[in-house]
Every structure is written in structure tokens, then in C-alpha cells.
Design a protein around this motif. Structure first.
Motif, PDB file in Angstrom:
ATOM      1  N   LYS A 190       0.842  -1.188   0.000  1.00 16.63           N
ATOM      2  CA  LYS A 190       0.000   0.000   0.000  1.00 16.63           C
ATOM      3  C   LYS A 190       0.885   1.249   0.000  1.00 16.63           C
ATOM      4  CE  LYS A 190      -3.420  -2.257   3.015  1.00 16.63           C
ATOM      5  NZ  LYS A 190      -4.041  -2.207   4.367  1.00 16.63           N
ATOM      6  N   SER A 191       0.325   2.381  -0.352  1.00 17.43           N
ATOM      7  CA  SER A 191       1.059   3.633  -0.233  1.00 17.43           C
ATOM      8  C   SER A 191       1.431   3.847   1.226  1.00 17.43           C
ATOM      9  CB  SER A 191       0.189   4.790  -0.722  1.00 17.43           C
ATOM     10  OG  SER A 191       0.875   6.006  -0.613  1.00 17.43           O
ATOM     11  N   GLY A 192       2.695   4.144   1.465  1.00 22.90           N
ATOM     12  CA  GLY A 192       3.194   4.285   2.830  1.00 22.90           C
ATOM     13  C   GLY A 192       3.669   2.982   3.436  1.00 22.90           C
ATOM     14  N   GLY A 193       3.531   1.881   2.689  1.00 21.24           N
ATOM     15  CA  GLY A 193       3.955   0.578   3.181  1.00 21.24           C
ATOM     16  C   GLY A 193       5.464   0.455   3.283  1.00 21.24           C
ATOM     17  N   VAL A 194       5.901  -0.542   4.045  1.00 24.08           N
ATOM     18  CA  VAL A 194       7.317  -0.686   4.387  1.00 24.08           C
ATOM     19  C   VAL A 194       7.800  -2.101   4.079  1.00 24.08           C
ATOM     20  CG1 VAL A 194       8.917  -0.782   6.355  1.00 24.08           C
ATOM     21  CG2 VAL A 194       7.296   1.100   6.159  1.00 24.08           C
ATOM     22  N   LEU A 195       9.039  -2.208   3.609  1.00 20.72           N
ATOM     23  CA  LEU A 195       9.730  -3.489   3.422  1.00 20.72           C
ATOM     24  C   LEU A 195      10.982  -3.484   4.278  1.00 20.72           C
ATOM     25  CD1 LEU A 195      10.535  -5.316   0.087  1.00 20.72           C
ATOM     26  CD2 LEU A 195      12.368  -4.799   1.684  1.00 20.72           C
ATOM     27  N   VAL A 196      11.208  -4.559   5.018  1.00 14.53           N
ATOM     28  CA  VAL A 196      12.437  -4.684   5.801  1.00 14.53           C
ATOM     29  C   VAL A 196      13.170  -5.956   5.403  1.00 14.53           C
ATOM     30  CG1 VAL A 196      11.862  -3.306   7.832  1.00 14.53           C
ATOM     31  CG2 VAL A 196      11.077  -5.669   7.709  1.00 14.53           C
ATOM     32  N   THR A 197      14.499  -5.884   5.435  1.00 14.03           N
ATOM     33  CA  THR A 197      15.325  -7.038   5.103  1.00 14.03           C
ATOM     34  C   THR A 197      16.648  -6.958   5.851  1.00 14.03           C
ATOM     35  OG1 THR A 197      16.336  -8.309   3.305  1.00 14.03           O
ATOM     36  CG2 THR A 197      16.355  -5.912   3.079  1.00 14.03           C
ATOM     37  N   TYR A 198      17.237  -8.129   6.072  1.00 18.01           N
ATOM     38  CA  TYR A 198      18.545  -8.204   6.731  1.00 18.01           C
ATOM     39  C   TYR A 198      19.668  -7.710   5.827  1.00 18.01           C
ATOM     40  CZ  TYR A 198      19.147 -12.304   3.774  1.00 18.01           C
ATOM     41  OH  TYR A 198      19.234 -13.132   2.676  1.00 18.01           O
ATOM     42  N   ALA A 199      19.419  -7.650   4.519  1.00 17.13           N
ATOM     43  CA  ALA A 199      20.468  -7.309   3.547  1.00 17.13           C
ATOM     44  C   ALA A 199      20.823  -5.826   3.611  1.00 17.13           C
ATOM     45  CB  ALA A 199      20.016  -7.678   2.143  1.00 17.13           C
ATOM     46  N   ALA A 200      22.045  -5.512   3.194  1.00 16.65           N
ATOM     47  CA  ALA A 200      22.474  -4.111   3.179  1.00 16.65           C
ATOM     48  C   ALA A 200      23.398  -3.803   2.011  1.00 16.65           C
ATOM     49  CB  ALA A 200      23.173  -3.766   4.490  1.00 16.65           C
ATOM     50  N   LYS A 201      23.527  -4.733   1.048  1.00 13.71           N
ATOM     51  CA  LYS A 201      24.426  -4.512  -0.086  1.00 13.71           C
ATOM     52  C   LYS A 201      24.011  -3.288  -0.885  1.00 13.71           C
ATOM     53  CE  LYS A 201      25.966  -7.731  -2.683  1.00 13.71           C
ATOM     54  NZ  LYS A 201      26.097  -8.874  -3.615  1.00 13.71           N
ATOM     55  N   GLY A 202      24.993  -2.590  -1.439  1.00 13.25           N
ATOM     56  CA  GLY A 202      24.709  -1.420  -2.252  1.00 13.25           C
ATOM     57  C   GLY A 202      23.857  -1.740  -3.466  1.00 13.25           C
ATOM     58  N   SER A 203      24.100  -2.901  -4.082  1.00 14.90           N
ATOM     59  CA  SER A 203      23.325  -3.284  -5.270  1.00 14.90           C
ATOM     60  C   SER A 203      21.859  -3.510  -4.921  1.00 14.90           C
ATOM     61  CB  SER A 203      23.913  -4.557  -5.896  1.00 14.90           C
ATOM     62  OG  SER A 203      23.899  -5.628  -4.966  1.00 14.90           O
ATOM     63  N   VAL A 204      21.593  -4.033  -3.728  1.00 15.83           N
ATOM     64  CA  VAL A 204      20.218  -4.236  -3.279  1.00 15.83           C
ATOM     65  C   VAL A 204      19.546  -2.896  -3.033  1.00 15.83           C
ATOM     66  CG1 VAL A 204      18.796  -5.157  -1.410  1.00 15.83           C
ATOM     67  CG2 VAL A 204      20.714  -6.501  -2.296  1.00 15.83           C
ATOM     68  N   ARG A 205      20.232  -2.005  -2.353  1.00 15.42           N
ATOM     69  CA  ARG A 205      19.680  -0.666  -2.088  1.00 15.42           C
ATOM     70  C   ARG A 205      19.364   0.062  -3.388  1.00 15.42           C
ATOM     71  NH1 ARG A 205      22.520   3.817  -1.930  1.00 15.42           N
ATOM     72  NH2 ARG A 205      24.461   2.645  -1.605  1.00 15.42           N
ATOM     73  N   ARG A 206      20.272  -0.026  -4.357  1.00 17.89           N
ATOM     74  CA  ARG A 206      20.052   0.664  -5.632  1.00 17.89           C
ATOM     75  C   ARG A 206      18.884   0.052  -6.410  1.00 17.89           C
ATOM     76  NH1 ARG A 206      25.681   0.753  -5.110  1.00 17.89           N
ATOM     77  NH2 ARG A 206      25.961  -1.156  -6.331  1.00 17.89           N
ATOM     78  N   ALA A 207      18.732  -1.258  -6.336  1.00 23.32           N
ATOM     79  CA  ALA A 207      17.599  -1.919  -7.002  1.00 23.32           C
ATOM     80  C   ALA A 207      16.281  -1.451  -6.388  1.00 23.32           C
ATOM     81  CB  ALA A 207      17.735  -3.435  -6.906  1.00 23.32           C
ATOM     82  N   MET A 208      16.243  -1.319  -5.076  1.00 28.82           N
ATOM     83  CA  MET A 208      15.048  -0.814  -4.407  1.00 28.82           C
ATOM     84  C   MET A 208      14.744   0.627  -4.829  1.00 28.82           C
ATOM     85  SD  MET A 208      15.664  -2.106  -0.502  1.00 28.82           S
ATOM     86  CE  MET A 208      15.468  -3.805   0.023  1.00 28.82           C
ATOM     87  N   PRO A 222      22.968  -8.617  15.625  1.00 28.15           N
ATOM     88  CA  PRO A 222      24.292  -9.085  16.034  1.00 28.15           C
ATOM     89  C   PRO A 222      25.019  -9.797  14.895  1.00 28.15           C
ATOM     90  CG  PRO A 222      22.721  -9.514  17.777  1.00 28.15           C
ATOM     91  CD  PRO A 222      21.928  -8.997  16.609  1.00 28.15           C
ATOM     92  N   GLY A 223      26.283  -9.399  14.682  1.00 25.23           N
ATOM     93  CA  GLY A 223      27.089  -9.997  13.622  1.00 25.23           C
ATOM     94  C   GLY A 223      26.964  -9.319  12.280  1.00 25.23           C
ATOM     95  N   LYS A 224      26.084  -8.299  12.171  1.00 24.52           N
ATOM     96  CA  LYS A 224      25.901  -7.605  10.896  1.00 24.52           C
ATOM     97  C   LYS A 224      25.814  -6.109  11.143  1.00 24.52           C
ATOM     98  CE  LYS A 224      23.211  -8.017   6.617  1.00 24.52           C
ATOM     99  NZ  LYS A 224      24.413  -8.197   5.807  1.00 24.52           N
ATOM    100  N   ARG A 225      26.578  -5.338  10.374  1.00 26.33           N
ATOM    101  CA  ARG A 225      26.685  -3.900  10.652  1.00 26.33           C
ATOM    102  C   ARG A 225      25.404  -3.148  10.316  1.00 26.33           C
ATOM    103  NH1 ARG A 225      29.021   0.608   7.966  1.00 26.33           N
ATOM    104  NH2 ARG A 225      29.476  -0.711   6.153  1.00 26.33           N
ATOM    105  N   GLU A 226      24.779  -3.476   9.177  1.00 23.59           N
ATOM    106  CA  GLU A 226      23.626  -2.707   8.715  1.00 23.59           C
ATOM    107  C   GLU A 226      22.529  -3.616   8.163  1.00 23.59           C
ATOM    108  OE1 GLU A 226      25.728   1.462   7.229  1.00 23.59           O
ATOM    109  OE2 GLU A 226      25.577  -0.205   5.807  1.00 23.59           O
ATOM    110  N   MET A 227      21.336  -3.053   8.037  1.00 26.45           N
ATOM    111  CA  MET A 227      20.199  -3.675   7.370  1.00 26.45           C
ATOM    112  C   MET A 227      19.459  -2.558   6.627  1.00 26.45           C
ATOM    113  SD  MET A 227      17.305  -4.026  10.371  1.00 26.45           S
ATOM    114  CE  MET A 227      15.970  -3.781   9.178  1.00 26.45           C
ATOM    115  N   LEU A 228      18.457  -2.926   5.838  1.00 24.66           N
ATOM    116  CA  LEU A 228      17.739  -1.921   5.053  1.00 24.66           C
ATOM    117  C   LEU A 228      16.248  -1.927   5.377  1.00 24.66           C
ATOM    118  CD1 LEU A 228      19.319  -2.463   1.505  1.00 24.66           C
ATOM    119  CD2 LEU A 228      19.937  -0.717   3.194  1.00 24.66           C
ATOM    120  N   ARG A 229      15.688  -0.711   5.357  1.00 25.66           N
ATOM    121  CA  ARG A 229      14.221  -0.542   5.419  1.00 25.66           C
ATOM    122  C   ARG A 229      13.805   0.362   4.269  1.00 25.66           C
ATOM    123  NH1 ARG A 229      12.305   0.970  11.011  1.00 25.66           N
ATOM    124  NH2 ARG A 229      12.984   3.090  10.517  1.00 25.66           N
ATOM    125  N   ALA A 230      12.864  -0.087   3.481  1.00 31.30           N
ATOM    126  CA  ALA A 230      12.412   0.646   2.301  1.00 31.30           C
ATOM    127  C   ALA A 230      10.946   1.029   2.466  1.00 31.30           C
ATOM    128  CB  ALA A 230      12.591  -0.213   1.046  1.00 31.30           C
TER     129      ALA A 230
END
Length: 235
Positions: A190-208, A222-230
Motif C-alpha cells: 500500500k502507499s506508505g507501506g514498508v519493506l524490511v530485510t537483513y540485507a544491506a548490499k549497495g546493489s540491493v539498495r540501488r535496485a530498491m 548481532p554480527g551484521k553492521r547494517e540492514m535496510l528498510r524501504a
């Protein structure tokens, strides 16, 4: 493809695909990762955002529609069910999985015990046993609908408030982290909806970003520096 049950650092179990040297969850802790990425930065963030809006009347039950990309062991769904009961959030949960785990694998997982809710073992088992393509109310606040299909075959439009994107990593399945897949995810929200993932690669962020998502980096589990929320921003 050979799969085996292994124990992660927080004592919770997960499944490893030996051929790929890939796990369903972080070796640093399956439950820790799921709680951090999908519950804290996904479900509870979405709940707080709705609480701040005028979408619900004061005192009414919040309604959140969730799509999980990779139902897998059922850990994310089980944690969400527990949160739905605790916070009295009315949740409709769609879990998509092309290759379900076996009954033996399910029986070897220890999530209710590790979470100290052994009285909910039967409920966890029922999540795995309910038929596909059928709505099943598991608690007063949680309905589960399982779909057995490939992620590329999802056709929902403007339906979900939140997506848990928990596919296998781009190292082993790069085709699941492409612009075409994220366009399907964007359309499903929906408009305003959110996606979360454990991934943080630049290629993934750019695809989003290429399909219209606004993307933010957040501290990882723990064990991972960053994650992404779109976010699919309102137009």
C-alpha cells in the motif's frame, strides 16, 4: 538439496543448506536476527506509524497486513503471532514459500522452547500443518494464509502494509534481489507501506531505489553492521 538442522549462537535452531553453505537465519542467532530485523524495525515500526496516524480510532484494534518473502521455518510468522497477541494487533499474514520444510525438520526446531512459551508448541506445529491457499485464524489476533509459489509469481497490488523480505542471500540466489523482484514488492505494498530485510548490499539498495522506494540504512542485528528498510512513499 541437502538440508540439516544446526544450532545458532543464541541457542535457537535453523536450517543449513550444505551445498550452498547458506543458512535460513544468522549463525549469530536466529531469534535475535528475526526480532531485530522483522519485529523491531518492521512490525513494531509499522505499528507505531499507524498509532501516530488518524487511520484508526482511539482504543480500536490496529489492522496490519503482512507479506513474508520466504516463510521457511516459520520463525518470523511465529514471532509476529506472539506480538499480535501481546499488543492486540489484528494481523493478516501471508507467507510465500516455494519449497516448504518437512515435518521432521519442523519437529526439530526449538523456537517455542527457546522463547520460553512451551505451551505454544502445538500452535507452532499447526502453523506448518494448515493447508496452503486457505485462511486460518490461529488466535484472536492472527490469521495465516500460506502460498506455495515462486516470488516472481506474486501479483498482489496495493495490499500489504509490511513486507518481510527474508529470501536467501544474493550470494547464492542473486535473481531474488533484482529490480524486477523489487518492482513486484513495490506494487504489492500500500502507499506508505514498508519493506524490511537483513540485507544491506549497495546493489540491493540501488535496485530498491530504482523502482521508487525510499531506502534507509539501519543498525544490523548481532554480527551484521547494517540492514535496510524501504518505504513506498505516499504520492
Amino acid at each position: 538439496m541437502q538440508r540439516k538442522i544446526i544450532t545458532t549462537a543464541d541457542g535457537s535452531k535453523t536450517i543449513q543448506i550444505e551445498e550452498w553453505n547458506e543458512q535460513y537465519h544468522s549463525l549469530h542467532g536466529a531469534i535475535q536476527e528475526a526480532n531485530h530485523v522483522y519485529i523491531k524495525h518492521g512490525l513494531l515500526f509499522c505499528y507505531d506509524q499507524k498509532s501516530l496516524s488518524n487511520e484508526t480510532l482511539e482504543g480500536s484494534v490496529q489492522n496490519i497486513s503482512i507479506l513474508e518473502i520466504g516463510l521457511g521455518t516459520g520463525l518470523n510468522a511465529f514471532l509476529t503471532l506472539l506480538q499480535a497477541n501481546e499488543h492486540q494487533i489484528d494481523i493478516y499474514y501471508t507467507g510465500v514459500e516455494a519449497f516448504p520444510i518437512s515435518s521432521n525438520e519442523m519437529a526439530a526446531l526449538n523456537y517455542p522452547e527457546t522463547l520460553r512459551v512451551p505451551e505454544k508448541i502445538a500452535l507452532f506445529e499447526e502453523m506448518h500443518k494448515i493447508p496452503w491457499e486457505t485462511d486460518k485464524r490461529l488466535t484472536s489476533y492472527f490469521i495465516l494464509h500460506k502460498q506455495q509459489k515462486l516470488f516472481k509469481d506474486i501479483t498482489d497490488k496495493d495490499r500489504f502494509d509490511l513486507i518481510y523480505f527474508d529470501a536467501f542471500g544474493a550470494r547464492v540466489q542473486p535473481e531474488l534481489w533484482t529490480t524486477s523482484i523489487f518492482k513486484i514488492m513495490f506494487d504489492a505494498l500500500k502507499s506508505g507501506g514498508v519493506l524490511v530485510t537483513y540485507a544491506a548490499k549497495g546493489s540491493v539498495r540501488r535496485a530498491m531505489q530504482s523502482v521508487g522506494f525510499g531506502v534507509e540504512k539501519l543498525p544490523g542485528p548481532p554480527g551484521k553492521r547494517e540492514m535496510l528498510r524501504a518505504t513506498k512513499h505516499s504520492t
